[in-house]
Design a protein around this motif. Sequence first.
Motif, PDB file in Angstrom:
ATOM      1  N   GLU A  83       0.819  -1.218   0.000  1.00 15.97           N
ATOM      2  CA  GLU A  83       0.000   0.000   0.000  1.00 15.97           C
ATOM      3  C   GLU A  83       0.849   1.262   0.000  1.00 15.97           C
ATOM      4  OE1 GLU A  83      -3.164   0.793  -0.265  1.00 15.97           O
ATOM      5  OE2 GLU A  83      -3.816  -1.273  -0.591  1.00 15.97           O
ATOM      6  N   LEU A  84       1.927   1.249   0.804  1.00 18.85           N
ATOM      7  CA  LEU A  84       2.741   2.461   0.948  1.00 18.85           C
ATOM      8  C   LEU A  84       4.126   2.047   1.412  1.00 18.85           C
ATOM      9  CD1 LEU A  84       1.595   5.625   2.968  1.00 18.85           C
ATOM     10  CD2 LEU A  84       3.933   5.085   2.308  1.00 18.85           C
ATOM     11  N   ASN A  85       5.060   1.986   0.480  1.00 18.46           N
ATOM     12  CA  ASN A  85       6.436   1.612   0.812  1.00 18.46           C
ATOM     13  C   ASN A  85       7.379   2.772   0.514  1.00 18.46           C
ATOM     14  OD1 ASN A  85       5.426  -0.869   1.410  1.00 18.46           O
ATOM     15  ND2 ASN A  85       6.834  -2.033   0.094  1.00 18.46           N
ATOM     16  N   MET A  86       8.333   2.983   1.412  1.00 18.32           N
ATOM     17  CA  MET A  86       9.371   3.994   1.196  1.00 18.32           C
ATOM     18  C   MET A  86      10.713   3.261   1.150  1.00 18.32           C
ATOM     19  SD  MET A  86       9.958   7.559   3.243  1.00 18.32           S
ATOM     20  CE  MET A  86      10.768   6.987   4.723  1.00 18.32           C
ATOM     21  N   TRP A  87      11.472   3.494   0.070  1.00 19.99           N
ATOM     22  CA  TRP A  87      12.730   2.793  -0.164  1.00 19.99           C
ATOM     23  C   TRP A  87      13.887   3.765  -0.356  1.00 19.99           C
ATOM     24  CZ3 TRP A  87      13.482  -2.487  -0.458  1.00 19.99           C
ATOM     25  CH2 TRP A  87      12.335  -3.290  -0.557  1.00 19.99           C
ATOM     26  N   ARG A  88      15.080   3.317  -0.008  1.00 22.44           N
ATOM     27  CA  ARG A  88      16.306   3.895  -0.555  1.00 22.44           C
ATOM     28  C   ARG A  88      16.737   2.898  -1.634  1.00 22.44           C
ATOM     29  NH1 ARG A  88      21.793   4.259   0.658  1.00 22.44           N
ATOM     30  NH2 ARG A  88      21.690   2.065   0.073  1.00 22.44           N
ATOM     31  N   GLU A  89      16.708   3.315  -2.872  1.00 19.43           N
ATOM     32  CA  GLU A  89      17.028   2.427  -3.990  1.00 19.43           C
ATOM     33  C   GLU A  89      18.531   2.120  -4.033  1.00 19.43           C
ATOM     34  OE1 GLU A  89      14.565   1.287  -6.262  1.00 19.43           O
ATOM     35  OE2 GLU A  89      13.330   2.093  -4.651  1.00 19.43           O
ATOM     36  N   ALA A  90      18.889   1.078  -4.770  1.00 19.95           N
ATOM     37  CA  ALA A  90      20.299   0.682  -4.869  1.00 19.95           C
ATOM     38  C   ALA A  90      21.139   1.786  -5.516  1.00 19.95           C
ATOM     39  CB  ALA A  90      20.427  -0.610  -5.668  1.00 19.95           C
ATOM     40  N   ASP A  91      20.546   2.580  -6.405  1.00 22.12           N
ATOM     41  CA  ASP A  91      21.299   3.645  -7.086  1.00 22.12           C
ATOM     42  C   ASP A  91      21.313   4.934  -6.268  1.00 22.12           C
ATOM     43  OD1 ASP A  91      18.766   4.670  -7.359  1.00 22.12           O
ATOM     44  OD2 ASP A  91      18.687   4.513  -9.535  1.00 22.12           O
ATOM     45  N   GLY A  92      20.766   4.903  -5.038  1.00 22.67           N
ATOM     46  CA  GLY A  92      20.839   6.061  -4.159  1.00 22.67           C
ATOM     47  C   GLY A  92      19.592   6.925  -4.174  1.00 22.67           C
ATOM     48  N   ARG A  93      18.715   6.753  -5.180  1.00 24.06           N
ATOM     49  CA  ARG A  93      17.471   7.524  -5.185  1.00 24.06           C
ATOM     50  C   ARG A  93      16.535   7.032  -4.086  1.00 24.06           C
ATOM     51  NH1 ARG A  93      14.926   6.902 -10.870  1.00 24.06           N
ATOM     52  NH2 ARG A  93      15.392   4.741 -10.328  1.00 24.06           N
ATOM     53  N   TYR A  94      15.544   7.845  -3.772  1.00 24.20           N
ATOM     54  CA  TYR A  94      14.513   7.463  -2.813  1.00 24.20           C
ATOM     55  C   TYR A  94      13.228   7.212  -3.580  1.00 24.20           C
ATOM     56  CZ  TYR A  94      17.595   8.943   0.890  1.00 24.20           C
ATOM     57  OH  TYR A  94      18.649   9.045   1.742  1.00 24.20           O
ATOM     58  N   GLY A  95      12.487   6.177  -3.190  1.00 23.64           N
ATOM     59  CA  GLY A  95      11.278   5.831  -3.903  1.00 23.64           C
ATOM     60  C   GLY A  95      10.074   5.731  -2.994  1.00 23.64           C
ATOM     61  N   LEU A  96       8.947   6.208  -3.503  1.00 22.99           N
ATOM     62  CA  LEU A  96       7.633   5.992  -2.876  1.00 22.99           C
ATOM     63  C   LEU A  96       6.838   5.076  -3.798  1.00 22.99           C
ATOM     64  CD1 LEU A  96       5.060   6.560  -1.152  1.00 22.99           C
ATOM     65  CD2 LEU A  96       4.782   8.675  -2.478  1.00 22.99           C
ATOM     66  N   PHE A  97       6.308   4.006  -3.239  1.00 23.09           N
ATOM     67  CA  PHE A  97       5.506   3.057  -4.011  1.00 23.09           C
ATOM     68  C   PHE A  97       4.145   2.891  -3.349  1.00 23.09           C
ATOM     69  CE2 PHE A  97       8.691   1.117  -6.835  1.00 23.09           C
ATOM     70  CZ  PHE A  97       9.859   1.575  -6.259  1.00 23.09           C
ATOM     71  N   MET A  98       3.080   3.105  -4.127  1.00 30.61           N
ATOM     72  CA  MET A  98       1.741   2.822  -3.624  1.00 30.61           C
ATOM     73  C   MET A  98       1.048   1.924  -4.643  1.00 30.61           C
ATOM     74  SD  MET A  98       0.561   6.344  -1.725  1.00 30.61           S
ATOM     75  CE  MET A  98       0.368   7.332  -3.203  1.00 30.61           C
ATOM     76  N   SER A  99       0.926   0.623  -4.333  1.00 31.00           N
ATOM     77  CA  SER A  99       0.212  -0.348  -5.186  1.00 31.00           C
ATOM     78  C   SER A  99       0.670  -0.287  -6.634  1.00 31.00           C
ATOM     79  CB  SER A  99      -1.300  -0.091  -5.157  1.00 31.00           C
ATOM     80  OG  SER A  99      -1.738   0.051  -3.834  1.00 31.00           O
TER      81      SER A  99
END
Lengths: 224, 224, 224
Positions: free
Chosen positions: B80-96
């Motif tokens: 539903e709502l994930n916050m990541w630090r991506e492998a390439d250093g970017r930050y990601g918000l994922f919702m479904s």
Amino acid sequence: MGLLATLLIFGVSLSFASAERPMRRSLVFPMETDNSYVELVPQKDLDMGAFTLCMRVATELAKGNREIILFAYRTLYFDELNMWREADGRYGLFMSGEGVFFHLPELNTFQTHLCLTWDSKSGMAAFHVDGKRSIRKVYKSGHKVQNGGKVILGQDPDSFLKDFDSKQSFVGEITDVNMWDYVLSDAMIEALHVGKRMPRGNIFDWETIELIVNGNVKVITEEL
Amino acid sequence: MGLLATLLIFGVSLSFASAERPMRRSLVFPMETDNSYVELVPQKDLDMGAFTLCMRVATELAKGNREIILFAYRTLYFDELNMWREADGRYGLFMSGEGVFFHLPELNTFQTHLCLTWDSKSGMAAFHVDGKRSIRKVYKSGHKVQNGGKVILGQDPDSFLKDFDSKQSFVGEITDVNMWDYVLSDAMIEALHVGKRMPRGNIFDWETIELIVNGNVKVITEEL
Amino acid sequence: MGLLATLLIFGVSLSFASAERPMRRSLVFPMETDNSYVELVPQKDLDMGAFTLCMRVATELAKGNREIILFAYRTLYFDELNMWREADGRYGLFMSGEGVFFHLPELNTFQTHLCLTWDSKSGMAAFHVDGKRSIRKVYKSGHKVQNGGKVILGQDPDSFLKDFDSKQSFVGEITDVNMWDYVLSDAMIEALHVGKRMPRGNIFDWETIELIVNGNVKVITEEL
């Protein structure tokens, strides 16, 4: 007793006053396009022998990738006053021909307060980044900016308001664009950087400016 | 006289109160695992058309190595709502589904105050790093976060609270996790960054939050 | 009149007092050697279940070159408490065996305020660099530092106060070395970083510490 009551009321009205926070419009350009731009309607003609142009700008387009148009004022046949972030990271000012370039800190995802000043008499041009002035460079002394064009944000018009190239378009956020037909002092620009709203721009005043939005540009109203 | 005495006592009790330093829990994830996580019990349902999520986070997992899960809210079939630090250093918000990515300063061994805001109406999403806002990006306008799942720190559940991958686990320290079902202003988030504790989160309030610890996670109580 | 005169005199003497600036000793290790070191004489025994160790340190020995000993407390058979800058740039704490490592900013020619805390009960170890705490790491919970050894700066003794290796020696400047047999709060360490002199170390107090200098080490007295 009467005095105490007055003080309390004064206190209450003060806190109400501070509860009304000032608002500001901000322009979000979400993606690369060749058709999204915002026209800024000036308060007076742009025939200028000097100017100060300020804006707050944030972008994640890293240097080394491509150039970015930051401000374009074009008349029928000339790029009268363009401000660029060059592909190599330098900043450029172009007035009807060859430009002048500055090495400044890189734009990033956080807001940078950017001002550019130029004066025809001395030919002195300088950038101010977050209130700090760059070195001055001599550029087109004696020249004048001509009236009769359009100012846009987001695209570089290779002819009058058309022939846009998506690889030069702005992606990110721009707000607080103000312009004066004279050069502000370093101290005034530092004051603007920290949020003072004086002097108000006499060419563009962001608080009252009329914006004409084209394509995919979001106009956000944010609390300051 | 009676009023003066009251004021003095009030003043004294205030200063005693401030002598009791506030304490705060902090979560230490000492190593990569596929079974250590902390469940956060919300104060109200997470059906949200907007949110602000804040935390203080420190890690020595450098970018370029691997992704890091920072926050995971999963219902039975959806992230539903994930916050990541991506492998390439970017930050990601994922919702479904597909995410939106931001270029932010790298996390490090010192605490970074990280906030993420999103609003369904405008679709505007932005990060705030140590009180400074990133550019806004348009993401899933009209979408709603659904109720009925679990929020965990430390692991990314590929199905409902299981299928953890140690190479995505969080290693480091997380504290001061707060969540609101509305968007806080830039000024409020800057105030939170410097330690102001208002407004209190209405989804998660770190001062009173119930934590359910699983596996190797140390809960430290630190003086502020 | 008499009272006013007293106040004026008091004011004058105060300003004279503040004109006496505090002084501090600083240790300059000018070159790589295998025989230069300074022994620190403690105020009490070093049998410790917790500690805070602080120092101000500057060196131009870059990472990637070689390891640097920053603090060595050795009993007859054990390295009881050693603090290192590793060859790969990490910082290490070693107590009688395997160490624990931290990714911190690199030491450089300017003074870095470095503190290291450890507590046996929780096993939590952390560095503080210029007042900012690193993540906490779990290390040797239940362990105790033993009494009966010697503390030295400048060399790593591979046996009791001998077998020095010049390629591990310290080159640069160290001052303001203080040690407590308990863990200071983050706020206290931040206060020490900016120059507050409280609480005074109960194991080592740099203002009053007895130093035994061996070899080529200069003891400078500097005004603060």
